[in-house]
Design a protein around this motif. Structure first.
Motif, PDB file in Angstrom:
ATOM      1  N   SER A   1      41.435  29.348  42.268  1.00 51.85           N
ATOM      2  CA  SER A   1      40.421  29.593  41.233  1.00 51.85           C
ATOM      3  C   SER A   1      40.602  28.686  40.028  1.00 51.85           C
ATOM      4  CB  SER A   1      40.491  31.043  40.764  1.00 51.85           C
ATOM      5  OG  SER A   1      40.600  31.893  41.865  1.00 51.85           O
ATOM      6  N   LYS A   2      41.726  27.974  39.988  1.00 54.73           N
ATOM      7  CA  LYS A   2      41.983  27.052  38.878  1.00 54.73           C
ATOM      8  C   LYS A   2      41.153  25.795  39.031  1.00 54.73           C
ATOM      9  CE  LYS A   2      46.150  26.039  36.819  1.00 54.73           C
ATOM     10  NZ  LYS A   2      47.615  26.093  36.630  1.00 54.73           N
ATOM     11  N   THR A   3      40.829  25.490  40.269  1.00 54.20           N
ATOM     12  CA  THR A   3      40.011  24.306  40.546  1.00 54.20           C
ATOM     13  C   THR A   3      38.813  24.818  41.323  1.00 54.20           C
ATOM     14  OG1 THR A   3      41.360  23.993  42.500  1.00 54.20           O
ATOM     15  CG2 THR A   3      41.949  22.689  40.574  1.00 54.20           C
ATOM     16  N   GLY A   4      38.259  23.994  42.153  1.00 52.81           N
ATOM     17  CA  GLY A   4      37.217  24.469  43.064  1.00 52.81           C
ATOM     18  C   GLY A   4      36.005  25.073  42.379  1.00 52.81           C
TER      19      GLY A   4
ATOM     20  N   LYS B   1      45.702  33.022  31.142  1.00 47.92           N
ATOM     21  CA  LYS B   1      46.445  31.825  30.717  1.00 47.92           C
ATOM     22  C   LYS B   1      46.687  30.889  31.905  1.00 47.92           C
ATOM     23  CE  LYS B   1      51.097  30.570  29.101  1.00 47.92           C
ATOM     24  NZ  LYS B   1      50.768  29.474  28.179  1.00 47.92           N
ATOM     25  N   PHE B   2      47.057  31.475  33.033  1.00 46.45           N
ATOM     26  CA  PHE B   2      47.296  30.689  34.243  1.00 46.45           C
ATOM     27  C   PHE B   2      46.032  29.905  34.623  1.00 46.45           C
ATOM     28  CE2 PHE B   2      47.381  30.239  38.906  1.00 46.45           C
ATOM     29  CZ  PHE B   2      48.624  29.648  39.082  1.00 46.45           C
ATOM     30  N   LEU B   3      44.883  30.553  34.449  1.00 48.62           N
ATOM     31  CA  LEU B   3      43.611  29.909  34.787  1.00 48.62           C
ATOM     32  C   LEU B   3      43.102  29.027  33.639  1.00 48.62           C
ATOM     33  CD1 LEU B   3      41.878  32.974  36.491  1.00 48.62           C
ATOM     34  CD2 LEU B   3      42.975  31.027  37.617  1.00 48.62           C
ATOM     35  N   ASN B   4      43.916  28.886  32.610  1.00 47.34           N
ATOM     36  CA  ASN B   4      43.559  28.118  31.412  1.00 47.34           C
ATOM     37  C   ASN B   4      42.236  28.621  30.824  1.00 47.34           C
ATOM     38  OD1 ASN B   4      43.613  26.297  29.345  1.00 47.34           O
ATOM     39  ND2 ASN B   4      43.625  24.458  30.636  1.00 47.34           N
ATOM     40  N   ARG B   5      42.164  29.927  30.652  1.00 44.64           N
ATOM     41  CA  ARG B   5      40.956  30.556  30.113  1.00 44.64           C
ATOM     42  C   ARG B   5      41.323  31.588  29.064  1.00 44.64           C
ATOM     43  NH1 ARG B   5      36.202  30.900  33.612  1.00 44.64           N
ATOM     44  NH2 ARG B   5      36.353  29.165  35.069  1.00 44.64           N
TER      45      ARG B   5
ATOM     46  N   GLY C   1      46.026  46.194  50.259  1.00 44.10           N
ATOM     47  CA  GLY C   1      46.683  46.470  51.530  1.00 44.10           C
ATOM     48  C   GLY C   1      47.979  45.701  51.677  1.00 44.10           C
ATOM     49  N   ARG C   2      48.667  45.994  52.771  1.00 46.55           N
ATOM     50  CA  ARG C   2      50.003  45.437  52.969  1.00 46.55           C
ATOM     51  C   ARG C   2      49.985  43.926  53.181  1.00 46.55           C
ATOM     52  NH1 ARG C   2      52.793  47.490  57.750  1.00 46.55           N
ATOM     53  NH2 ARG C   2      50.948  48.797  57.956  1.00 46.55           N
ATOM     54  N   ARG C   3      48.865  43.454  53.747  1.00 45.75           N
ATOM     55  CA  ARG C   3      48.831  42.017  54.044  1.00 45.75           C
ATOM     56  C   ARG C   3      48.541  41.162  52.816  1.00 45.75           C
ATOM     57  NH1 ARG C   3      44.943  41.243  58.779  1.00 45.75           N
ATOM     58  NH2 ARG C   3      45.498  39.063  58.457  1.00 45.75           N
ATOM     59  N   TRP C   4      48.139  41.839  51.741  1.00 48.75           N
ATOM     60  CA  TRP C   4      47.870  41.094  50.506  1.00 48.75           C
ATOM     61  C   TRP C   4      49.191  40.908  49.748  1.00 48.75           C
ATOM     62  CZ3 TRP C   4      43.888  38.230  49.201  1.00 48.75           C
ATOM     63  CH2 TRP C   4      43.838  37.732  47.909  1.00 48.75           C
ATOM     64  N   THR C   5      49.884  39.838  50.051  1.00 45.56           N
ATOM     65  CA  THR C   5      51.216  39.637  49.483  1.00 45.56           C
ATOM     66  C   THR C   5      51.128  38.968  48.113  1.00 45.56           C
ATOM     67  OG1 THR C   5      51.331  37.497  50.531  1.00 45.56           O
ATOM     68  CG2 THR C   5      52.273  39.349  51.752  1.00 45.56           C
ATOM     69  N   VAL C   6      52.263  38.941  47.433  1.00 46.42           N
ATOM     70  CA  VAL C   6      52.354  38.273  46.134  1.00 46.42           C
ATOM     71  C   VAL C   6      51.971  36.792  46.291  1.00 46.42           C
ATOM     72  CG1 VAL C   6      53.957  37.643  44.276  1.00 46.42           C
ATOM     73  CG2 VAL C   6      54.145  39.871  45.364  1.00 46.42           C
ATOM     74  N   GLU C   7      52.395  36.186  47.414  1.00 42.99           N
ATOM     75  CA  GLU C   7      52.118  34.762  47.640  1.00 42.99           C
ATOM     76  C   GLU C   7      50.616  34.524  47.826  1.00 42.99           C
ATOM     77  OE1 GLU C   7      54.498  36.477  49.439  1.00 42.99           O
ATOM     78  OE2 GLU C   7      56.123  35.709  48.156  1.00 42.99           O
ATOM     79  N   ARG C   8      49.981  35.396  48.605  1.00 41.16           N
ATOM     80  CA  ARG C   8      48.533  35.237  48.819  1.00 41.16           C
ATOM     81  C   ARG C   8      47.775  35.376  47.509  1.00 41.16           C
ATOM     82  NH1 ARG C   8      45.904  38.024  54.024  1.00 41.16           N
ATOM     83  NH2 ARG C   8      44.110  37.074  53.045  1.00 41.16           N
ATOM     84  N   ASP C   9      48.235  36.332  46.702  1.00 45.20           N
ATOM     85  CA  ASP C   9      47.580  36.552  45.422  1.00 45.20           C
ATOM     86  C   ASP C   9      47.683  35.309  44.538  1.00 45.20           C
ATOM     87  OD1 ASP C   9      46.407  38.900  43.698  1.00 45.20           O
ATOM     88  OD2 ASP C   9      47.808  37.826  42.390  1.00 45.20           O
ATOM     89  N   LEU C  10      48.879  34.704  44.543  1.00 46.78           N
ATOM     90  CA  LEU C  10      49.086  33.508  43.729  1.00 46.78           C
ATOM     91  C   LEU C  10      48.245  32.337  44.254  1.00 46.78           C
ATOM     92  CD1 LEU C  10      50.696  32.657  41.244  1.00 46.78           C
ATOM     93  CD2 LEU C  10      52.509  31.859  42.746  1.00 46.78           C
ATOM     94  N   ASP C  11      48.142  32.242  45.580  1.00 48.43           N
ATOM     95  CA  ASP C  11      47.286  31.224  46.205  1.00 48.43           C
ATOM     96  C   ASP C  11      45.856  31.357  45.726  1.00 48.43           C
ATOM     97  OD1 ASP C  11      49.014  29.826  47.657  1.00 48.43           O
ATOM     98  OD2 ASP C  11      48.474  30.655  49.627  1.00 48.43           O
ATOM     99  N   GLN C  12      45.402  32.604  45.714  1.00 49.42           N
ATOM    100  CA  GLN C  12      44.021  32.859  45.299  1.00 49.42           C
ATOM    101  C   GLN C  12      43.803  32.403  43.851  1.00 49.42           C
ATOM    102  OE1 GLN C  12      42.850  36.855  44.262  1.00 49.42           O
ATOM    103  NE2 GLN C  12      40.990  36.706  45.498  1.00 49.42           N
TER     104      GLN C  12
END
Ligand SMILES: *[C@@H]1O[C@H](CO)[C@@H](O)[C@H](O)[C@H]1NC(C)=O
Ligand SMILES: *[C@@H]1O[C@H](CO)[C@@H](O)[C@H](O)[C@H]1NC(C)=O
Ligand SMILES: *[C@@H]1O[C@H](CO)[C@@H](O)[C@H](O)[C@H]1NC(C)=O
Ligand SMILES: *[C@@H]1O[C@H](CO)[C@@H](O)[C@H](O)[C@H]1NC(C)=O
Length: 442
Positions: A175-178, A93-97, A160-171
């Motif tokens: 993917s919504k555009t680009g 839904k977030f990706l409008n798909r 892994g630990r460096r993959w934060t909630v924020e990074r995931d949301l950024d990703q």
């Protein structure tokens, strides 16, 4: 309703030139009359909304129908699978798909990948009802809707630990555009959806869960189990009336609907070991409850007129031992699958469906009692709370409409079990997926 839609067509026509209007009007009126005459003779179901609803009139277009998200097979227990499914839907839904209909897993497994036993979503839940109920919010698609069979865009979830909630949301945001958005299918790889970082509020999950209706043949089994419970309740009521030499004529109680309490009783050996460790590790009390403690707590519930059937949704391993149905106080008659005579219904089914039947029997009970550290109980209470919200009685705790829920592992203000409703304003599913004893009812 059909005439209303035709009038909307007329509005569009008024944009055209005048002489055309008259002809069109005649044609349209002719068609309306013709349809009224012909339709009773045709096997067309006029109440099928989608048939006559042109997409241009759709006020809630929802997600795109020509772009898709594909996710890995959904695994683990029923409730982990439901959460994973909802998370996949909300991501799409977030990706409008639309979400390509995922595979669930029929068996409960932890390590043995060989026993995965994929089962299509629509063998468990009703595909058409899902899309009808979730219309404008989320959408499931079939693989046959994919027209471009080139390699999908692969979206690798980090770990892994460096993959934060924020990074995931950024990703996801990228993917919504680009580049990704140009692809017809985005295939999310890596961990399965239950383990993805959570970005969505409880009310969005509740919305997706509410769109899940069981497939018709599973629903039929649920109805059978519930009717057996009601038969047992009816019998108990008659026996009580006889033993009290009550005259059923002047006592209306025999005609009232039969109600039942469902208890999700977790006292099997594996759980007791697990919860004892959990209490130690987390420094929390009130996770484990013994059989005696559960019986004591449930006995303090006075919502329902007695005698009443207490249906125990217990693990199969406890069916070997008849002691779970004994020790209940007078007026509370305990049953599990075996005593109720419904083991054949369950035995035919794989793990996932057994669990789905138990879930519905609990969700539809007049009173539900569970453990606030169980995902199963948390989702049962979420579904009951969602129903209370729909009835517009979110502040009553459900008592007057037969939808109250309790946690037997938490002591309430009155010393009985804690009354329990889901906090629908919670911003993530964290507490529901992993449990909490900070529960209440307002
Ligand atoms: C028509 O469709 C509606 C909604 O899907 C359904 O409830 C109803 O039973 C159907 N009627 C017939 C005659 O098939
Ligand atoms: C999704 O895409 C459709 C069609 O392009 C558009 O009408 C709709 O507004 C989009 N929804 C969101 C939430 O962006
Ligand atoms: C299929 O998708 C690929 C990748 O987005 C694109 O390059 C290609 O033109 C598409 N093919 C058709 C027939 O649309
Ligand atoms: C308990 O939950 C409520 C909301 O449901 C929250 O406001 C409160 O801070 C929580 N208390 C603790 C001790 O976590």
């Amino acid at each position: 309703m059909n005439f209303l839609l035709d009038l909307k067509h007329l509005k569009h026509i008024s944009l055209l030139t005048r002489p055309v209007i008259c002809k069109c009007l005649l044609v349209v009126i002719g068609l309306i009359v013709l349809r009224a005459i012909v339709s009773p003779f045709l096997a067309i179901n006029l109440s099928e909304k989608s048939f006559y609803e042109p997409s241009t009139l759709d006020l809630f277009p929802g997600v795109r129908k020509d772009k898709f998200v594909e996710v890995p097979q959904i695994i683990w227990g029923l409730n982990n699978q439901k959460i994973a499914f909802a998370r996949a839907c909300l991501t799409a839904k977030f990706l409008n798909r639309s979400l390509l209909m995922p595979s669930l897993s029929a068996s409960l497994f932890y390590k043995e990948v060989d026993f995965l036993q994929p089962i299509p979503f629509d063998k468990v839940f009703d595909f058409t009802k899902f899309n009808a109920r979730c219309h404008g919010f989320a959408r499931l698609a079939r693989y046959s809707e994919v027209s471009n069979h080139t390699e999908p865009y692969k979206l690798q979830k980090g770990s892994g630990r460096r993959w934060t909630v924020e990074r995931d949301l950024d990703q996801l945001q990228q993917s919504k555009t680009g580049e990704a958005d140009g692809y017809q299918v985005i295939h999310v790889t890596g961990k399965h959806p239950f383990l993805w970082p959570d970005h969505w509020p409880v009310k969005n999950y509740a919305k997706v869960f509410d769109c899940l209706a069981l497939a018709p043949d599973i629903e039929a089994e649920v109805v059978k189990v519930i009717s057996k419970i009601k038969d047992a309740g009816e019998k108990a009521r008659h026996e009580a009336a006889i033993s009290h030499k009550k005259k059923s004529i002047d006592d209306g109680s025999l005609n009232l609907p039969v109600q039942y309490i469902a208890v999700r009783m977790r006292i099997e050996k594996d759980w007791m070991i697990h919860c004892k460790k959990w209490e130690k590790r987390s420094n929390l009390k009130e996770i484990c409850s013994s059989k005696g403690e559960i019986i004591h707590k449930v006995s303090q519930i006075t919502d329902l007129r007695r005698p009443v059937v207490v249906y125990l949704a217990v693990a199969d391993s406890l069916l070997e031992d008849d002691s779970v149905t004994s020790g209940w106080r007078v007026g509370m008659i305990a049953y599990e699958k075996k005593k109720l005579g419904v083991t054949d219904i369950y035995e035919r089914q794989p793990y996932l469906l057994k669990s789905a039947i138990d879930f519905e029997v609990c969700a539809r009970a007049d009173v539900f009692v569970g453990n606030s550290f169980s995902t199963f109980s948390n989702l049962v209470v979420l579904s009951r709370t969602e129903r209370l919200y729909k009835l517009g009685v979110e502040s009553s705790c459900g008592e007057d409409v037969g939808l109250s829920s309790y946690a037997y592992n938490v002591i309430g203000d009155d010393g009985g079990p804690q009354r329990w409703m889901t906090d629908m304003l919670d911003t993530s599913l964290q507490r529901i997926s992993y449990g909490t004893n900070n529960i209440s009812c307002h």
